[in-house]
Design an enzyme around this catalytic site. Structure first.
Site, PDB file in Angstrom:
ATOM      1  CB  SER A  68      38.594  26.868 -13.082  1.00 25.83           C
ATOM      2  OG  SER A  68      39.167  27.844 -13.915  1.00 25.83           O
ATOM      3  CD  GLN A  69      41.380  23.304  -6.998  1.00 22.62           C
ATOM      4  OE1 GLN A  69      42.305  24.033  -7.361  1.00 22.62           O
ATOM      5  NE2 GLN A  69      41.354  22.729  -5.812  1.00 22.62           N
TER       6      GLN A  69
END
Length: 218
Positions: A68-69
């Protein structure tokens, strides 16, 4: 993957810049920012792609999944209001990066992954980094009932609805953070269990996650 657990001044400096960026984007929990600044995100990348590790982007990790970012990780973690000793259920271990952030905050983490390859990889990488969690292979949409109830539950994939089984595994007073919507975009929801049968739901910002797959999902 060719991993060398090396964390030198270049990577450490890149993490400091990432923390500054996340603070500018509105992440205000200094404990969360400190955890982001400590966990070596490049350890979750093949060495070939280390130059991508401290950009505020999601990145493919195989089997149709992504790490994930960093902003998304920080955002979800902040919503959980983790206290030391909290029993946390993480749905979607993935790379294990979010797991490490939760562990840095002092949580006792139970994490489940449905992709066998990712599970096999993560149960080797995280202990090698010094992080200890309770790992499970299976359908995360159904939670892990045998270890319920949980103080906090975090879902790191987009769901079409809030699975009833997860709600029932939450302690009264506990918090569930989950992105809900269609396969293209989801609204982040915070769900607080206020009594045996009552829940408060707060709808927040729009995100895009990989889909939550399972019996209680897509």
């Amino acid at each position: 993957m060719a991993y060398k657990f090396v964390d030198n001044y270049r990577e450490q400096g890149a993490r400091k810049k990432l923390v500054v960026l996340l603070r500018e984007r509105g992440i205000g929990d200094e404990r969360v920012l400190k955890a982001i600044g400590k966990v070596p995100r490049h350890f979750f990348f093949d060495e070939t792609f280390w130059n991508q590790a401290y950009k505020d982007i999601a990145f493919p990790i195989g089997d149709g999944q992504t790490i994930s970012q960093p902003y998304t990780v920080a955002y979800q973690t902040e919503l959980l209001h983790i206290q030391k000793g909290d029993k946390v259920l993480e749905i979607g271990t993935g790379s294990g990066y979010q797991t490490c952030i939760l562990l840095e905050l002092g949580a006792k983490v139970y994490t489940i992954e449905r992709q066998a390859n990712l599970y096999a990889h993560t149960i080797k990488v995280l202990p090698g980094m010094g992080y200890k969690a309770n790992f499970f292979l299976g359908d995360g949409s159904k939670g892990i009932e045998e270890h319920a109830p949980y103080d906090k539950i975090i879902v790191t994939a987009g769901a079409p609805f809030v699975p009833e089984l997860l709600l029932k595994q939450l302690k009264i007073g506990g918090i569930l953070v989950i992105p809900v919507g269609d396969e293209k975009s989801q609204k982040m929801l915070t769900v607080i269990r206020v009594s045996e049968n009552d829940y408060d739901k707060i709808e927040l910002d729009t995100f895009r996650f990989v889909p939550l797959v399972g019996d209680q999902a897509w």
